[in-house]
Design a protein around this motif. Structure first.
Motif, PDB file in Angstrom:
ATOM      1  N   ARG A 135      11.754  14.388  -1.049  1.00 58.20           N
ATOM      2  CA  ARG A 135      10.303  14.422  -1.315  1.00 58.20           C
ATOM      3  C   ARG A 135      10.219  14.895  -2.916  1.00 58.20           C
ATOM      4  NH1 ARG A 135       9.937  20.034   2.117  1.00 58.20           N
ATOM      5  NH2 ARG A 135      11.642  21.237   1.271  1.00 58.20           N
ATOM      6  N   ARG A 136      11.299  15.067  -3.656  1.00 60.72           N
ATOM      7  CA  ARG A 136      11.235  15.478  -4.917  1.00 60.72           C
ATOM      8  C   ARG A 136      11.121  14.049  -5.801  1.00 60.72           C
ATOM      9  NH1 ARG A 136      14.884  20.380  -6.574  1.00 60.72           N
ATOM     10  NH2 ARG A 136      14.086  21.760  -4.941  1.00 60.72           N
ATOM     11  N   SER A 137      11.555  12.839  -5.129  1.00 61.27           N
ATOM     12  CA  SER A 137      11.576  11.620  -5.742  1.00 61.27           C
ATOM     13  C   SER A 137      10.285  11.061  -5.605  1.00 61.27           C
ATOM     14  CB  SER A 137      12.733  10.884  -5.113  1.00 61.27           C
ATOM     15  OG  SER A 137      12.682   9.603  -6.008  1.00 61.27           O
ATOM     16  N   SER A 138       9.724  11.066  -4.397  1.00 63.30           N
ATOM     17  CA  SER A 138       8.509  10.514  -4.136  1.00 63.30           C
ATOM     18  C   SER A 138       8.279  10.775  -2.699  1.00 63.30           C
ATOM     19  CB  SER A 138       8.452   8.795  -4.061  1.00 63.30           C
ATOM     20  OG  SER A 138       8.959   8.339  -2.939  1.00 63.30           O
ATOM     21  N   HIS A 139       6.774  10.575  -2.318  1.00 62.72           N
ATOM     22  CA  HIS A 139       6.345  10.617  -1.009  1.00 62.72           C
ATOM     23  C   HIS A 139       6.833  10.001   0.278  1.00 62.72           C
ATOM     24  CE1 HIS A 139       3.531  13.720  -2.478  1.00 62.72           C
ATOM     25  NE2 HIS A 139       3.120  12.844  -3.144  1.00 62.72           N
ATOM     26  N   ARG A 140       7.817   8.683  -0.398  1.00 62.51           N
ATOM     27  CA  ARG A 140       8.378   7.824   0.402  1.00 62.51           C
ATOM     28  C   ARG A 140       9.738   7.596   0.358  1.00 62.51           C
ATOM     29  NH1 ARG A 140       5.529   5.999   4.571  1.00 62.51           N
ATOM     30  NH2 ARG A 140       6.374   3.648   4.135  1.00 62.51           N
ATOM     31  N   ASP A 141      10.515   8.489  -0.083  1.00 64.08           N
ATOM     32  CA  ASP A 141      12.061   7.951  -0.553  1.00 64.08           C
ATOM     33  C   ASP A 141      12.880   8.735   0.472  1.00 64.08           C
ATOM     34  OD1 ASP A 141      13.806   7.119  -2.484  1.00 64.08           O
ATOM     35  OD2 ASP A 141      14.409   9.311  -2.590  1.00 64.08           O
ATOM     36  N   HIS A 142      13.790   8.084   1.005  1.00 66.78           N
ATOM     37  CA  HIS A 142      14.839   8.413   2.123  1.00 66.78           C
ATOM     38  C   HIS A 142      16.198   8.085   1.318  1.00 66.78           C
ATOM     39  CE1 HIS A 142      10.873   8.260   4.184  1.00 66.78           C
ATOM     40  NE2 HIS A 142      11.702   9.157   4.951  1.00 66.78           N
ATOM     41  N   ARG A 196       0.951  -1.218   0.091  1.00 64.01           N
ATOM     42  CA  ARG A 196      -0.098   0.258   0.141  1.00 64.01           C
ATOM     43  C   ARG A 196       0.860   1.144  -0.288  1.00 64.01           C
ATOM     44  NH1 ARG A 196      -3.875   2.921  -1.573  1.00 64.01           N
ATOM     45  NH2 ARG A 196      -5.035   4.193  -0.005  1.00 64.01           N
ATOM     46  N   ARG A 197       1.709   1.303   0.693  1.00 62.13           N
ATOM     47  CA  ARG A 197       2.723   2.197   0.832  1.00 62.13           C
ATOM     48  C   ARG A 197       4.289   2.159   0.938  1.00 62.13           C
ATOM     49  NH1 ARG A 197       0.223   5.123   6.065  1.00 62.13           N
ATOM     50  NH2 ARG A 197      -1.304   3.508   6.033  1.00 62.13           N
ATOM     51  N   PRO A 198       4.619   1.578  -0.318  1.00 59.23           N
ATOM     52  CA  PRO A 198       5.935   1.182  -0.337  1.00 59.23           C
ATOM     53  C   PRO A 198       7.215   2.469   0.010  1.00 59.23           C
ATOM     54  CG  PRO A 198       5.216   1.168  -2.510  1.00 59.23           C
ATOM     55  CD  PRO A 198       4.039   1.546  -1.650  1.00 59.23           C
ATOM     56  N   MET A 199       7.962   2.215   0.740  1.00 54.65           N
ATOM     57  CA  MET A 199       9.032   3.188   0.920  1.00 54.65           C
ATOM     58  C   MET A 199      10.385   2.860   0.014  1.00 54.65           C
ATOM     59  SD  MET A 199      10.805   4.468   4.305  1.00 54.65           S
ATOM     60  CE  MET A 199      12.190   3.329   4.589  1.00 54.65           C
ATOM     61  N   THR A 200      11.032   3.620  -0.508  1.00 55.89           N
ATOM     62  CA  THR A 200      12.170   3.387  -1.034  1.00 55.89           C
ATOM     63  C   THR A 200      13.161   3.990  -0.256  1.00 55.89           C
ATOM     64  OG1 THR A 200      11.866   5.501  -2.594  1.00 55.89           O
ATOM     65  CG2 THR A 200      11.166   3.498  -3.500  1.00 55.89           C
ATOM     66  N   LEU A 201      14.484   3.591  -0.447  1.00 57.63           N
ATOM     67  CA  LEU A 201      15.603   3.680   0.383  1.00 57.63           C
ATOM     68  C   LEU A 201      16.954   3.814  -0.710  1.00 57.63           C
ATOM     69  CD1 LEU A 201      16.978   4.405   2.970  1.00 57.63           C
ATOM     70  CD2 LEU A 201      17.361   1.780   3.355  1.00 57.63           C
ATOM     71  N   GLY A 202      17.605   4.927  -0.432  1.00 61.20           N
ATOM     72  CA  GLY A 202      18.881   5.110  -1.363  1.00 61.20           C
ATOM     73  C   GLY A 202      19.708   5.438  -0.283  1.00 61.20           C
ATOM     74  N   VAL A 203      21.234   5.395  -0.915  1.00 61.95           N
ATOM     75  CA  VAL A 203      22.444   5.813  -0.283  1.00 61.95           C
ATOM     76  C   VAL A 203      23.061   6.763  -1.216  1.00 61.95           C
ATOM     77  CG1 VAL A 203      22.730   3.725   1.161  1.00 61.95           C
ATOM     78  CG2 VAL A 203      23.606   3.952  -1.263  1.00 61.95           C
ATOM     79  N   ARG A 204      24.069   7.724  -0.623  1.00 70.97           N
ATOM     80  CA  ARG A 204      24.795   8.456  -1.517  1.00 70.97           C
ATOM     81  C   ARG A 204      26.205   8.774  -0.505  1.00 70.97           C
ATOM     82  NH1 ARG A 204      23.439  10.640  -6.687  1.00 70.97           N
ATOM     83  NH2 ARG A 204      21.221  10.383  -6.741  1.00 70.97           N
ATOM     84  N   GLY A 205      27.166   8.794  -1.177  1.00 73.31           N
ATOM     85  CA  GLY A 205      28.475   8.657  -0.645  1.00 73.31           C
ATOM     86  C   GLY A 205      29.161  10.238  -0.860  1.00 73.31           C
ATOM     87  N   LEU A 206      29.823  10.784   0.085  1.00 73.77           N
ATOM     88  CA  LEU A 206      30.847  11.558  -0.240  1.00 73.77           C
ATOM     89  C   LEU A 206      32.094  11.384   0.065  1.00 73.77           C
ATOM     90  CD1 LEU A 206      31.357  14.876  -0.628  1.00 73.77           C
ATOM     91  CD2 LEU A 206      31.134  15.049   1.695  1.00 73.77           C
ATOM     92  N   ILE A 207      32.736  11.039  -1.092  1.00 74.31           N
ATOM     93  CA  ILE A 207      34.006  10.496  -1.140  1.00 74.31           C
ATOM     94  C   ILE A 207      35.076  11.591  -1.012  1.00 74.31           C
ATOM     95  CG2 ILE A 207      35.864   9.270  -2.380  1.00 74.31           C
ATOM     96  CD1 ILE A 207      32.330   8.570  -2.880  1.00 74.31           C
ATOM     97  N   HIS A 208      35.740  11.805  -0.107  1.00 77.61           N
ATOM     98  CA  HIS A 208      36.566  13.021   0.121  1.00 77.61           C
ATOM     99  C   HIS A 208      38.166  12.454   0.378  1.00 77.61           C
ATOM    100  CE1 HIS A 208      38.350  15.817   3.271  1.00 77.61           C
ATOM    101  NE2 HIS A 208      38.586  16.640   1.961  1.00 77.61           N
ATOM    102  N   ASP A 209      38.836  13.027  -0.735  1.00 74.34           N
ATOM    103  CA  ASP A 209      40.331  12.709  -0.821  1.00 74.34           C
ATOM    104  C   ASP A 209      41.021  13.819   0.144  1.00 74.34           C
ATOM    105  OD1 ASP A 209      43.134  12.363  -1.235  1.00 74.34           O
ATOM    106  OD2 ASP A 209      42.815  12.141  -3.372  1.00 74.34           O
ATOM    107  N   THR A 210      41.547  13.399   1.373  1.00 82.76           N
ATOM    108  CA  THR A 210      41.980  14.209   2.341  1.00 82.76           C
ATOM    109  C   THR A 210      43.134  14.764   1.773  1.00 82.76           C
ATOM    110  OG1 THR A 210      42.858  12.396   3.591  1.00 82.76           O
ATOM    111  CG2 THR A 210      40.608  13.046   4.239  1.00 82.76           C
ATOM    112  N   ALA A 211      43.912  14.135   1.160  1.00 81.85           N
ATOM    113  CA  ALA A 211      45.287  14.557   0.645  1.00 81.85           C
ATOM    114  C   ALA A 211      45.169  15.729  -0.203  1.00 81.85           C
ATOM    115  CB  ALA A 211      46.112  13.496  -0.011  1.00 81.85           C
ATOM    116  N   SER A 212      44.143  15.569  -0.991  1.00 77.89           N
ATOM    117  CA  SER A 212      44.099  16.774  -2.251  1.00 77.89           C
ATOM    118  C   SER A 212      43.098  17.629  -1.998  1.00 77.89           C
ATOM    119  CB  SER A 212      44.028  16.024  -3.405  1.00 77.89           C
ATOM    120  OG  SER A 212      42.684  15.583  -3.724  1.00 77.89           O
TER     121      SER A 212
END
Length: 164
Positions: free
Chosen positions: A100-107, A28-44
Motif C-alpha cells: 500500500r505504500r507504493s500504490s493502491h494496486r501494488d502486490h 481504469r484500475r491497473p494493478m502492478t505486480l512485483g517479486v522479492r527474493g530472500l536468498i538464504h545461504d544455508t551453509a553460512s
C-alpha cells in the motif's frame, strides 16, 4: 440448426464482453505486480541484501513483473541483474503482500531461495550501490522494516503480514 447470430451470441459476445471488461479494468484500475527474493545461504546462515542508489535502506532483491513475464521469470531476471545470482532449483513462493505504500494496486510475491549460484560478487552500478551476504544475526544498519518482517516470518515463525 444454430444461426450464425445465435452462435455469436453463445460464444462470441461473452468472450468479447470479457475482453472489453478486462481492457476497461486494466486501463481504469491497473494493478502492478512485483517479486522479492530472500536468498538464504544455508551453509553460512546468511541472506543476500541490496542497497539501491535511488532509495534508502538495505532490502531484498527484486522488482516489477514485466508484461508477458511470469513471476518466476521476473524473479530470475531481477536476481541476475541485482546480484549475479542464478536459480538452480525452483523458488518457493512464501506469501503475497499488498504494498500500500507504493500504490493502491501494488502486490508483491515473496519467495525463498536456498538453491542458487552466484557467478561473481555484485559490483556497484547505476542501480545497485552495494550488495552482499549478511549473517542473520548481523544484518546491516538501515535494513528496511519490510525486509526485517519477511526475514522474521521465515526464520522466526512470525505470522506473514498481508502488507509489504
Amino acid at each position: 440448426m444454430t444461426s450464425p447470430e445465435d452462435a455469436f451470441r453463445q460464444t462470441g459476445w461473452p468472450g468479447l464482453r470479457a475482453r472489453l471488461f478486462h481492457l476497461y479494468f486494466v486501463l481504469r484500475r491497473p494493478m502492478t505486480l512485483g517479486v522479492r527474493g530472500l536468498i538464504h545461504d544455508t551453509a553460512s546462515r546468511s541472506v543476500f541484501l541490496i542497497r539501491h542508489t535511488y532509495v534508502p535502506g538495505w532490502q531484498l532483491p527484486g522488482g516489477g513483473v514485466e508484461v508477458g513475464e511470469t513471476m518466476n521469470e521476473a524473479l530470475a531476471r531481477e536476481l541476475a541483474e541485482e546480484g549475479n545470482i542464478a536459480l538452480t532449483a525452483p523458488p518457493v513462493l512464501k506469501s503475497m503482500h499488498f504494498n500500500r505504500r507504493s500504490s493502491h494496486r501494488d502486490h508483491v510475491g515473496f519467495y525463498l531461495l536456498e538453491h542458487f549460484s552466484q557467478t561473481a560478487p555484485k559490483l556497484p552500478d547505476h542501480e545497485i550501490a552495494e550488495a552482499g551476504f549478511f549473517p542473520l544475526d548481523r544484518l546491516p544498519q538501515g535494513t528496511t522494516p519490510a525486509t526485517l518482517r519477511r526475514i522474521a516470518e521465515v526464520f522466526d515463525g512470525e505470522q506473514p503480514s498481508p502488507y509489504w
